[in-house]
Motif scaffolding. Sequence first.
Motif, PDB file in Angstrom:
ATOM      1  N   UNK A 132       0.660  -1.223   0.032  1.00 25.57           N
ATOM      2  CA  UNK A 132      -0.067  -0.092  -0.024  1.00 25.57           C
ATOM      3  C   UNK A 132       0.906   1.204   0.217  1.00 25.57           C
ATOM      4  N   UNK A 133       1.872   1.279   0.858  1.00 29.01           N
ATOM      5  CA  UNK A 133       2.657   2.554   0.902  1.00 29.01           C
ATOM      6  C   UNK A 133       3.470   2.681  -0.390  1.00 29.01           C
ATOM      7  N   UNK A 134       3.797   1.525  -1.107  1.00 28.54           N
ATOM      8  CA  UNK A 134       4.497   1.732  -2.302  1.00 28.54           C
ATOM      9  C   UNK A 134       3.511   2.421  -3.388  1.00 28.54           C
ATOM     10  N   UNK A 135       2.424   2.072  -3.661  1.00 28.65           N
ATOM     11  CA  UNK A 135       1.424   2.644  -4.285  1.00 28.65           C
ATOM     12  C   UNK A 135       1.226   4.127  -4.142  1.00 28.65           C
ATOM     13  N   UNK A 136       1.143   4.218  -2.783  1.00 31.69           N
ATOM     14  CA  UNK A 136       0.812   5.798  -2.465  1.00 31.69           C
ATOM     15  C   UNK A 136       2.082   6.589  -2.591  1.00 31.69           C
ATOM     16  N   UNK A 137       3.202   6.037  -2.362  1.00 29.61           N
ATOM     17  CA  UNK A 137       4.602   7.008  -2.587  1.00 29.61           C
ATOM     18  C   UNK A 137       4.585   7.093  -4.296  1.00 29.61           C
ATOM     19  N   UNK A 138       4.304   5.908  -5.130  1.00 31.79           N
ATOM     20  CA  UNK A 138       4.530   6.355  -6.384  1.00 31.79           C
ATOM     21  C   UNK A 138       3.357   7.432  -6.960  1.00 31.79           C
ATOM     22  N   UNK A 139       2.348   7.661  -6.294  1.00 32.97           N
ATOM     23  CA  UNK A 139       1.286   8.566  -6.892  1.00 32.97           C
ATOM     24  C   UNK A 139       1.515   9.753  -5.962  1.00 32.97           C
ATOM     25  N   UNK A 140       2.310  10.024  -4.895  1.00 45.83           N
ATOM     26  CA  UNK A 140       2.275  11.294  -4.208  1.00 45.83           C
ATOM     27  C   UNK A 140       1.006  11.185  -3.274  1.00 45.83           C
ATOM     28  N   UNK A 141       0.609  10.127  -2.774  1.00 48.03           N
ATOM     29  CA  UNK A 141      -0.510  10.087  -1.922  1.00 48.03           C
ATOM     30  C   UNK A 141      -0.128  10.098  -0.281  1.00 48.03           C
ATOM     31  N   UNK A 142      -0.497  11.155   0.311  1.00 51.56           N
ATOM     32  CA  UNK A 142      -0.129  11.065   1.797  1.00 51.56           C
ATOM     33  C   UNK A 142      -1.221  10.068   2.642  1.00 51.56           C
ATOM     34  N   UNK A 143      -0.723   9.185   3.653  1.00 51.63           N
ATOM     35  CA  UNK A 143      -1.546   8.344   4.242  1.00 51.63           C
ATOM     36  C   UNK A 143      -1.749   8.842   5.543  1.00 51.63           C
ATOM     37  N   UNK A 144      -3.352   8.800   6.027  1.00 50.94           N
ATOM     38  CA  UNK A 144      -3.507   8.938   7.497  1.00 50.94           C
ATOM     39  C   UNK A 144      -4.180   7.659   7.741  1.00 50.94           C
ATOM     40  N   UNK A 145      -3.794   6.984   8.903  1.00 51.52           N
ATOM     41  CA  UNK A 145      -4.282   5.774   9.228  1.00 51.52           C
ATOM     42  C   UNK A 145      -5.387   5.893  10.251  1.00 51.52           C
ATOM     43  N   UNK A 146      -6.574   5.241   9.955  1.00 49.80           N
ATOM     44  CA  UNK A 146      -7.739   5.294  11.025  1.00 49.80           C
ATOM     45  C   UNK A 146      -7.446   3.831  11.902  1.00 49.80           C
ATOM     46  N   UNK A 147      -6.727   4.070  13.031  1.00 47.84           N
ATOM     47  CA  UNK A 147      -6.428   2.964  13.582  1.00 47.84           C
ATOM     48  C   UNK A 147      -7.389   2.631  14.962  1.00 47.84           C
ATOM     49  N   UNK A 148      -8.696   2.926  14.717  1.00 47.27           N
ATOM     50  CA  UNK A 148      -9.583   2.981  16.066  1.00 47.27           C
ATOM     51  C   UNK A 148      -9.794   1.360  16.306  1.00 47.27           C
ATOM     52  N   UNK A 149      -9.474   0.505  15.237  1.00 44.48           N
ATOM     53  CA  UNK A 149      -9.655  -1.084  15.658  1.00 44.48           C
ATOM     54  C   UNK A 149      -8.359  -1.911  15.766  1.00 44.48           C
ATOM     55  N   UNK A 150      -7.204  -0.790  15.497  1.00 45.81           N
ATOM     56  CA  UNK A 150      -5.892  -1.665  15.454  1.00 45.81           C
ATOM     57  C   UNK A 150      -4.756  -1.048  16.487  1.00 45.81           C
ATOM     58  N   UNK A 151      -5.406  -0.319  17.682  1.00 41.44           N
ATOM     59  CA  UNK A 151      -4.485  -0.062  18.653  1.00 41.44           C
ATOM     60  C   UNK A 151      -3.918  -1.360  19.086  1.00 41.44           C
ATOM     61  N   UNK A 152      -2.410  -1.585  19.116  1.00 43.27           N
ATOM     62  CA  UNK A 152      -1.732  -2.856  19.565  1.00 43.27           C
ATOM     63  C   UNK A 152      -1.265  -3.647  18.527  1.00 43.27           C
ATOM     64  N   UNK A 153      -1.986  -3.382  17.322  1.00 38.28           N
ATOM     65  CA  UNK A 153      -1.759  -4.254  16.405  1.00 38.28           C
ATOM     66  C   UNK A 153      -0.347  -3.989  15.208  1.00 38.28           C
ATOM     67  N   UNK A 154       0.006  -4.603  14.519  1.00 40.82           N
ATOM     68  CA  UNK A 154       1.230  -4.487  13.675  1.00 40.82           C
ATOM     69  C   UNK A 154       1.312  -5.357  12.538  1.00 40.82           C
ATOM     70  N   UNK A 155       1.809  -4.802  11.475  1.00 41.34           N
ATOM     71  CA  UNK A 155       2.186  -5.528  10.214  1.00 41.34           C
ATOM     72  C   UNK A 155       3.692  -5.613  10.059  1.00 41.34           C
ATOM     73  N   UNK A 156       4.185  -7.125  10.032  1.00 34.56           N
ATOM     74  CA  UNK A 156       5.625  -7.328   9.996  1.00 34.56           C
ATOM     75  C   UNK A 156       6.396  -6.605  11.105  1.00 34.56           C
ATOM     76  N   UNK A 157       5.646  -6.556  12.253  1.00 40.29           N
ATOM     77  CA  UNK A 157       6.421  -6.020  13.573  1.00 40.29           C
ATOM     78  C   UNK A 157       6.345  -4.784  13.431  1.00 40.29           C
ATOM     79  N   UNK A 158       5.735  -3.697  12.694  1.00 43.53           N
ATOM     80  CA  UNK A 158       5.995  -2.254  12.702  1.00 43.53           C
ATOM     81  C   UNK A 158       4.322  -2.114  12.958  1.00 43.53           C
TER      82      UNK A 158
END
Length: 401
Positions: free
Chosen positions: A152-178
């Motif tokens: 997802x971040x690769x797509x957004x970077x390639x298109x100049x899209x800034x990402x704001x994450x809505x983490x209402x349901x992912x407090x404490x979660x991670x993807x590949x440890x991040x």
Amino acid sequence: MVAIMTEKFTGNFTQQESIPEEGIQAALDVLRSGRLHRYNVAEGEAGETALLEQEFADQVGAKYCLAVASGGYAMGAALRAIGVQAGDKVLTNAFTLAPVPGAIASIGAVPVFVGVTEELVIDLEDLADKAQQADVLMLSHMRGHLCDMEALMAICKANGVKVIEDCAHTMGASWKGKASGRWGIAACYSTQTYKHVNSGEGGLLISDDADLMARATILSGSYMLYERHLAAPPAEAFEKVKYHTPNVSGRMDHLRAAILRPQLRNLDQQCEAWNLRYRTIEDGLRGTTGLKMVERPEEEYFVGSSIQFLLLDWSEAKINEVVKRCLDRGVEVKWFGGKEPVAFTSRYDSWRYAPSEPMPTSDRVLSSVMDMRIPLTFSVDDCALIARIIRQEVETVYQSA
């Protein structure tokens, strides 16, 4: 078999755990002080809200944190602070809850919905196709499902899209440890009762961007008291924005911050407790005839405070029959696919302030999404019983003429 089919669940799907005793005592101290407003602090005191911000920033590894009135307010403030103007288009998930497009529409911007996959994450092919339409993506990690964040971040970077994450349901979660919330330019969290920490209402906004957070702090209603924050940008960041940023008051108070601080310290243990219950229900549902599980990828560490499954290509009548039969046995399963919103469930085509072209592939998924909360007041045995009831009723309805 008849005896088994008469099992009923008697728990309450809206009953949360009590606030920890440490939080109750801290709340009583705030009440006795009379100093509930975040900037009303005694000489030499930081105040509960500033301490909460500092502690949460440290916990997630962010430079800055701002505590606000709700997760929805955090999203609106982030959009304003990033520079979104009235009339601008903002990408967001078709599968989400109403406060997400609501935050976009509240500042006069226009939601552009991106499709959903059968894994209940944002459709990255659809995102790539629509990425040139907007400069910002409000990414909703809906119901705690994380997509391939690197892709997802690769797509957004390639298109100049800034990402704001809505983490209402992912407090404490991670993807590949991040950690969820550490991928985009900013992240928004909710502390509403049904989220991972509970202050009734509340929100947190994090970012490493000093200019963004200076604007968000002024927006939140700091007046010129921003120096009382412990997790805010340096004073020079405020000098650039303080006369040009409107006050759109949405502060968190000391009372809510006081009851959140001990909960955040216990977040890791709470996440493990949710996941134990989630896996118990998942194991009980796996292999149910007519029911499709949502498989969780190995790269994702999720927080199982709710569970979803799909009744793909079922008729409306049969889905409603499953919901009714489960409810008759004490199990509250919600359906996101109904034509009319019910309680918190709704589809993108019901948000008429944000019209969208039909998305047939996503519509097929959305019309099948079943959703259920997993409060920590449920025992593991409760969860096994709930799974048995759902399994029995789904198979009964599926096999009926």
